[in-house]
Design an enzyme around this catalytic site. Structure first.
Site, PDB file in Angstrom:
ATOM      1  N   ASP A 232     -35.227  56.590  92.078  1.00 18.69           N
ATOM      2  CA  ASP A 232     -34.679  55.442  92.786  1.00 18.69           C
ATOM      3  C   ASP A 232     -35.529  54.199  92.501  1.00 18.69           C
ATOM      4  O   ASP A 232     -36.761  54.262  92.453  1.00 18.69           O
ATOM      5  CB  ASP A 232     -34.690  55.750  94.284  1.00 18.69           C
ATOM      6  CG  ASP A 232     -33.966  54.716  95.112  1.00 18.69           C
ATOM      7  OD1 ASP A 232     -32.763  54.530  94.890  1.00 18.69           O
ATOM      8  OD2 ASP A 232     -34.603  54.111  95.996  1.00 18.69           O
ATOM      9  N   GLU A 296     -33.016  54.754  87.836  1.00 16.32           N
ATOM     10  CA  GLU A 296     -32.140  53.680  88.288  1.00 16.32           C
ATOM     11  C   GLU A 296     -32.826  52.375  87.885  1.00 16.32           C
ATOM     12  O   GLU A 296     -33.666  51.846  88.599  1.00 16.32           O
ATOM     13  CB  GLU A 296     -31.947  53.740  89.801  1.00 16.32           C
ATOM     14  CG  GLU A 296     -31.021  52.648  90.325  1.00 16.32           C
ATOM     15  CD  GLU A 296     -31.106  52.490  91.837  1.00 16.32           C
ATOM     16  OE1 GLU A 296     -30.071  52.121  92.435  1.00 16.32           O
ATOM     17  OE2 GLU A 296     -32.181  52.698  92.411  1.00 16.32           O
TER      18      GLU A 296
END
Length: 564
Positions: A232, A296
């Site tokens: 993330d 990401e």
């Protein structure tokens, strides 16, 4: 009592493949061309009847996922968390939140997934933790300048009494990127940084204790048998060391600021990914099995993203430019060309996505002007993505053709809405629990004898999109994805990074892949002559020989002239 999905919604045989072996028998690392199915655990399948999906539910649904023909699953966070951002606020990185199960249940899930030939990829959140994490609780209790506060970004405020934030940075989810604390003596004190919500304080990766801590986290889960990690906010972690004001802090409280160059994409972050790659390689050296790091990476250009997938850093980074491209052939050809030039040029492969848990669902995004066209375009985009060189990720429910759910304000749980009052970026509509069977909520998501409602309300029209209905309808989205994945293997598209563009009419995009597979997409609304004679092997809409319908894609086996 938990009721498993209907027998016609899952395949108990599972389409078994040996774990670690690609469907085409290639010796190439499995991640280079893998298709991964993203599972948002809260919304996949509920085994306990509390209205929230869990790990046992994931395990029960694995045969359904395997039958689709994917290579692995990516699980959203299931760690202990106060759930202020539904698990992306982690209080303990090495455990399972009781709402989702426990480590024993996770071990069973990994074993079942591997038995079905599915890789298991975990979501890890290194940019920030929960305000309930022991480190942050200790920092709040400690004094300014303490070692405990050095693990985060604490700073004195501006103004005569420190009443103003240390700088003008904005949080991604609305409002300032700073919150002020009350010190032990009850007086207003320092401020701490949170680039998302106050319940998600940013970790200070310049402190020498943070990197070894996450090394331990990686090793803990690798020892549990996982095959990789989705990272993330992989362009985050480090911020400008002086924390100066930004020239582009965001217009107002309702602006989601993701472009502050002082807060993102700092050069030091690449050292972290080299370190994590080394951890993964140390496991590969023992058993020969590749472990995946997929980031990401939200950066403006393909060239900037390419820096993250150099041979000693991340294996993959999600290429969001395809997801955000408007529905026209020039835009698609541009972003595809840039990705193949810049990202594949590093020796990695492009990682394509059309949707995820943070985006408006594809059917709705492509159908802003016409809902029927949205479904047709989403089907065509799916075939396009599966024909491209590289890896691909499919978000749960895309294979069912689910549109976005328009939820009332009182049902929304997204911290973006709770902080700003704006629905502009709200993500709940793509996170509504999946419909498995039946004609009314909970649509098999939770046990029939449960009195708990799904954590987000399911609309009545979900009855048209249940998994049992999709499996029984050979024209469904599900069968389109399954057939596309099977042909992708049959044509040895895995591991072959070549793509040759074809000359086409203005509204059409066409290219040749692998052993002579042609993919063509008609972005216009009218039928056009097909670029290849004969009936297609697979099409997103009924396609007679010689015709490519509007808003449709098709695949042919051919090696036509005119490649450019």
């Amino acid at each position: 009592m938990f009721t498993a999905p209907p027998e016609d919604s899952i395949d108990r045989s599972g389409g078994l493949r040996p774990a670690g072996v690609g469907s085409a028998g290639s010796a190439s690392p499995w991640w280079r061309d893998a298709v991964i199915y993203q599972i948002y655990v809260r919304s996949f399948l509920d085994s306990t009847g509390d209205g929230i999906g869990d790990l046992a539910g994931v395990r029960a649904g694995l045969p359904y996922v395997s039958k689709l023909g994917v290579d692995g699953i990516w699980l959203s966070p299931f760690y202990p968390s106060p759930q202020r951002d539904h698990g992306y606020d982690v209080a303990d990185y090495k455990a399972v939140d009781p709402v989702y199960g426990d480590l024993d249940e996770f071990a069973l899930l990994v074993a079942d997934a591997h038995r079905l030939g599915l890789k298991v990829v975990l979501d890890i959140v290194p940019n920030h933790c929960s305000s309930e994490h022991p480190w942050f609780r200790e920092a709040l209790a400690a004094a300014p300048g303490s070692e405990a506060r050095a693990l985060f970004h604490f700073a004195d405020g501006k103004g005569e009494h420190g009443e103003l934030p240390p700088n003008n940075w904005r949080a991604m989810f609305g409002g300032p990127a700073w919150s002020r604390v009350e010190e032990a003596d009850g007086t207003p004190g320092q401020w701490y940084m949170h680039l998302f919500t106050p319940e998600q304080p940013d970790l200070n990766w310049r402190d020498p204790r943070v990197a070894p801590y996450f090394d331990e986290v990686l090793r803990f889960w690798l020892d549990q048998g996982v095959d990789g990690f989705r990272i993330d906010v992989a362009a985050g972690l480090f911020h400008h060391p002086d924390l100066p004001d930004s020239d582009d802090p965001g217009a107002d409280e309702r602006t989601r600021d993701s472009v502050n160059p002082l807060a993102w994409n700092q050069p030091e972050v690449h050292g972290v990914w080299r370190r994590w790659r080394a951890v993964c390689e140390s496991y590969t050296a023992v058993d020969g099995q590749d472990r995946l790091l997929v980031g990401e990476v939200s950066v403006p250009t393909a060239a900037e993203q390419a820096a993250y997938v150099r041979p000693d850093e991340l294996h993959q980074a999600f290429f969001f430019h395809l997801l955000s491209a408007p529905w026209n052939p020039d835009a698609f050809r541009k972003v595809i060309g840039e990705a193949l030039r810049d990202i594949a040029g590093t020796g990695s492969t492009v990682t394509w996505v059309l949707n995820n848990h943070d985006q408006v669902r594809t059917v709705t995004r492509y159908g802003s002007d016409n809902s029927a066209a949205g479904a047709a375009r989403a089907r065509a985009a799916a075939l396009l993505m599966l024909a491209l060189p590289g890896a691909a990720y499919i978000y749960q429910g895309e294979e069912l053709g689910l549109p976005e759910v328009d939820l009332p304000d009182e049902a929304l749980t997204d911290p973006i809405f709770l902080r700003t009052g704006s629905r502009q970026y709200v993500r709940d509509g793509c996170r509504v629990p999946l419909p498995w069977s039946g004609h009314a909520s909970p649509f098999g998501f939770t046990g029939a004898d449960s009195t708990a409602r799904p954590w987000l309300p399911q609309p009545g029209w979900f009855a048209d999109h249940t998994t049992d209905r999709a499996l029984n309808d050979t024209d469904s989205f599900w069968h389109l994805y399954r057939n596309g994945l099977a042909l992708r293997r049959d044509f040895h598209l895995r591991g072959d990074a070549t793509l040759r563009w074809l000359e086409t009419p203005p509204d059409v995009l066409a290219f040749v892949r692998g052993d002579g597979l042609v993919c063509a997409v008609n972005f216009g609304g009218q039928d056009v002559p097909a670029p290849v004679p004969g009936t297609p092997l697979l099409a997103s809409a009924p396609s007679p020989a010689g015709v490519l319908p509007g808003n449709a894609a098709a695949w042919w086996a051919a090696d036509p002239p005119g490649a450019v």
